[in-house]
Design a protein around this motif. Structure first.
Motif, PDB file in Angstrom:
ATOM      1  N   ALA A 168       0.837  -1.206   0.000  1.00  8.72           N
ATOM      2  CA  ALA A 168       0.000   0.000   0.000  1.00  8.72           C
ATOM      3  C   ALA A 168       0.871   1.255   0.000  1.00  8.72           C
ATOM      4  CB  ALA A 168      -0.934  -0.008   1.210  1.00  8.72           C
ATOM      5  N   VAL A 169       1.897   1.262   0.819  1.00  7.08           N
ATOM      6  CA  VAL A 169       2.811   2.404   0.848  1.00  7.08           C
ATOM      7  C   VAL A 169       3.481   2.572  -0.508  1.00  7.08           C
ATOM      8  CG1 VAL A 169       4.995   3.242   1.824  1.00  7.08           C
ATOM      9  CG2 VAL A 169       3.219   2.345   3.332  1.00  7.08           C
ATOM     10  N   TYR A 170       3.908   1.478  -1.083  1.00 10.53           N
ATOM     11  CA  TYR A 170       4.566   1.500  -2.398  1.00 10.53           C
ATOM     12  C   TYR A 170       3.655   2.117  -3.453  1.00 10.53           C
ATOM     13  CZ  TYR A 170       6.960  -0.258  -6.565  1.00 10.53           C
ATOM     14  OH  TYR A 170       7.600  -0.359  -7.769  1.00 10.53           O
ATOM     15  N   ARG A 171       2.395   1.797  -3.411  1.00  9.06           N
ATOM     16  CA  ARG A 171       1.441   2.312  -4.410  1.00  9.06           C
ATOM     17  C   ARG A 171       1.076   3.770  -4.162  1.00  9.06           C
ATOM     18  NH1 ARG A 171       1.083   0.208  -8.957  1.00  9.06           N
ATOM     19  NH2 ARG A 171      -1.083   0.792  -9.125  1.00  9.06           N
ATOM     20  N   ILE A 172       1.134   4.218  -2.905  1.00 10.18           N
ATOM     21  CA  ILE A 172       0.690   5.562  -2.556  1.00 10.18           C
ATOM     22  C   ILE A 172       1.782   6.615  -2.737  1.00 10.18           C
ATOM     23  CG2 ILE A 172      -0.053   7.011  -0.620  1.00 10.18           C
ATOM     24  CD1 ILE A 172      -1.598   4.552   0.407  1.00 10.18           C
ATOM     25  N   VAL A 173       3.015   6.284  -2.348  1.00 10.36           N
ATOM     26  CA  VAL A 173       4.067   7.296  -2.359  1.00 10.36           C
ATOM     27  C   VAL A 173       4.524   7.620  -3.774  1.00 10.36           C
ATOM     28  CG1 VAL A 173       4.892   6.678  -0.060  1.00 10.36           C
ATOM     29  CG2 VAL A 173       5.972   5.666  -2.060  1.00 10.36           C
ATOM     30  N   ARG A 174       5.147   8.783  -3.914  1.00 12.48           N
ATOM     31  CA  ARG A 174       5.706   9.185  -5.203  1.00 12.48           C
ATOM     32  C   ARG A 174       6.772   8.179  -5.625  1.00 12.48           C
ATOM     33  NH1 ARG A 174       7.569  15.024  -3.906  1.00 12.48           N
ATOM     34  NH2 ARG A 174       9.295  14.189  -5.112  1.00 12.48           N
ATOM     35  N   PRO A 175       6.954   7.977  -6.915  1.00 17.64           N
ATOM     36  CA  PRO A 175       7.933   7.012  -7.404  1.00 17.64           C
ATOM     37  C   PRO A 175       9.341   7.203  -6.835  1.00 17.64           C
ATOM     38  CG  PRO A 175       6.555   7.720  -9.211  1.00 17.64           C
ATOM     39  CD  PRO A 175       6.177   8.562  -8.018  1.00 17.64           C
ATOM     40  N   LEU A 176       9.707   8.420  -6.541  1.00 23.01           N
ATOM     41  CA  LEU A 176      11.024   8.698  -5.994  1.00 23.01           C
ATOM     42  C   LEU A 176      11.264   7.967  -4.684  1.00 23.01           C
ATOM     43  CD1 LEU A 176      13.642  10.332  -6.179  1.00 23.01           C
ATOM     44  CD2 LEU A 176      12.449  12.205  -5.044  1.00 23.01           C
ATOM     45  N   TYR A 177      10.213   7.733  -3.906  1.00 20.46           N
ATOM     46  CA  TYR A 177      10.340   7.135  -2.580  1.00 20.46           C
ATOM     47  C   TYR A 177      10.014   5.645  -2.528  1.00 20.46           C
ATOM     48  CZ  TYR A 177      10.520  12.036  -1.382  1.00 20.46           C
ATOM     49  OH  TYR A 177      10.864  13.350  -1.324  1.00 20.46           O
ATOM     50  N   ARG A 178       9.581   5.079  -3.618  1.00 18.63           N
ATOM     51  CA  ARG A 178       9.178   3.672  -3.612  1.00 18.63           C
ATOM     52  C   ARG A 178      10.339   2.748  -3.282  1.00 18.63           C
ATOM     53  NH1 ARG A 178       5.109   3.690  -8.809  1.00 18.63           N
ATOM     54  NH2 ARG A 178       3.419   4.730  -7.699  1.00 18.63           N
ATOM     55  N   ARG A 179      11.480   2.987  -3.894  1.00 22.53           N
ATOM     56  CA  ARG A 179      12.637   2.135  -3.633  1.00 22.53           C
ATOM     57  C   ARG A 179      13.126   2.297  -2.205  1.00 22.53           C
ATOM     58  NH1 ARG A 179      15.388   3.271  -9.427  1.00 22.53           N
ATOM     59  NH2 ARG A 179      13.874   2.086 -10.612  1.00 22.53           N
ATOM     60  N   ALA A 180      13.014   3.492  -1.682  1.00 23.46           N
ATOM     61  CA  ALA A 180      13.402   3.714  -0.289  1.00 23.46           C
ATOM     62  C   ALA A 180      12.512   2.903   0.645  1.00 23.46           C
ATOM     63  CB  ALA A 180      13.319   5.197   0.054  1.00 23.46           C
ATOM     64  N   ALA A 181      11.230   2.818   0.343  1.00 24.60           N
ATOM     65  CA  ALA A 181      10.316   2.020   1.167  1.00 24.60           C
ATOM     66  C   ALA A 181      10.692   0.543   1.107  1.00 24.60           C
ATOM     67  CB  ALA A 181       8.872   2.222   0.699  1.00 24.60           C
ATOM     68  N   LEU A 182      11.031   0.057  -0.070  1.00 26.56           N
ATOM     69  CA  LEU A 182      11.423  -1.347  -0.210  1.00 26.56           C
ATOM     70  C   LEU A 182      12.712  -1.643   0.547  1.00 26.56           C
ATOM     71  CD1 LEU A 182      10.597  -1.880  -3.989  1.00 26.56           C
ATOM     72  CD2 LEU A 182       9.300  -2.712  -2.018  1.00 26.56           C
ATOM     73  N   VAL A 183      13.688  -0.759   0.434  1.00 28.89           N
ATOM     74  CA  VAL A 183      14.955  -0.959   1.141  1.00 28.89           C
ATOM     75  C   VAL A 183      14.735  -0.862   2.652  1.00 28.89           C
ATOM     76  CG1 VAL A 183      17.255   0.022   1.541  1.00 28.89           C
ATOM     77  CG2 VAL A 183      16.389  -0.232  -0.790  1.00 28.89           C
ATOM     78  N   ALA A 184      13.893   0.079   3.080  1.00 27.45           N
ATOM     79  CA  ALA A 184      13.613   0.231   4.512  1.00 27.45           C
ATOM     80  C   ALA A 184      12.922  -1.005   5.080  1.00 27.45           C
ATOM     81  CB  ALA A 184      12.751   1.472   4.749  1.00 27.45           C
ATOM     82  N   PHE A 185      12.159  -1.708   4.268  1.00 26.51           N
ATOM     83  CA  PHE A 185      11.518  -2.944   4.720  1.00 26.51           C
ATOM     84  C   PHE A 185      12.498  -4.108   4.693  1.00 26.51           C
ATOM     85  CE2 PHE A 185       8.888  -6.721   4.467  1.00 26.51           C
ATOM     86  CZ  PHE A 185       7.851  -6.437   5.342  1.00 26.51           C
ATOM     87  N   PHE A 186      13.326  -4.146   3.643  1.00 24.40           N
ATOM     88  CA  PHE A 186      14.228  -5.277   3.457  1.00 24.40           C
ATOM     89  C   PHE A 186      15.405  -5.270   4.424  1.00 24.40           C
ATOM     90  CE2 PHE A 186      18.111  -6.879   1.328  1.00 24.40           C
ATOM     91  CZ  PHE A 186      17.797  -8.225   1.376  1.00 24.40           C
ATOM     92  N   ALA A 187      15.957  -4.116   4.716  1.00 19.05           N
ATOM     93  CA  ALA A 187      17.181  -4.044   5.531  1.00 19.05           C
ATOM     94  C   ALA A 187      17.028  -4.706   6.904  1.00 19.05           C
ATOM     95  CB  ALA A 187      17.649  -2.593   5.658  1.00 19.05           C
TER      96      ALA A 187
END
Length: 118
Positions: free
Chosen positions: A78-97
């Motif tokens: 849901a966060v990935y779909r809502i945030v601007r594309p610039l922040y999508r990868r940051a959300a994925l890395v923040a979850f994965f780390a």
């Protein structure tokens, strides 16, 4: 020809090989590894250190842990779909780390102390 970047432009590692797909793969592998190593450790003699995960384990066992992880992945999606594309990868890395840390920690604990479980 001058090209202007919009505020939603993705600046990092934008190539034909989609970085987002790679990150989603890492997120899913990390999530599965976390659940599997946690359940493996619990089946030996270890205890769950996360009180939220422990509550889910107390209520529904391994299925509760899987449910908790799936809920976290749904929130991430849901966060990935809502945030601007610039922040999508940051959300994925923040979850994965943190998952990478947990998988590494659990794997090392199991490798080192599984033989001493009674």
């Amino acid at each position: 020809m001058q090209q202007t970047l919009s505020k939603d432009a993705v600046y990092v590692a934008d190539s034909r090989l989609r970085c987002d797909h790679l990150l989603w793969g890492l997120v899913l592998v990390g999530a599965a590894g976390d659940v599997l190593l946690t359940l493996t450790g619990l089946s030996l003699c270890f205890t769950e250190a996360n009180p939220v995960a422990q509550a889910f384990l107390d209520v529904a066992g391994g299925a509760g842990l899987v449910t908790l992880k799936l809920a976290a992945l749904l929130v991430l999606f849901a966060v990935y779909r809502i945030v601007r594309p610039l922040y999508r990868r940051a959300a994925l890395v923040a979850f994965f780390a943190p998952q990478l840390v947990a998988v590494s920690h659990n794997g090392l604990l199991i490798a080192r102390y599984a033989g001493s479980c009674v």
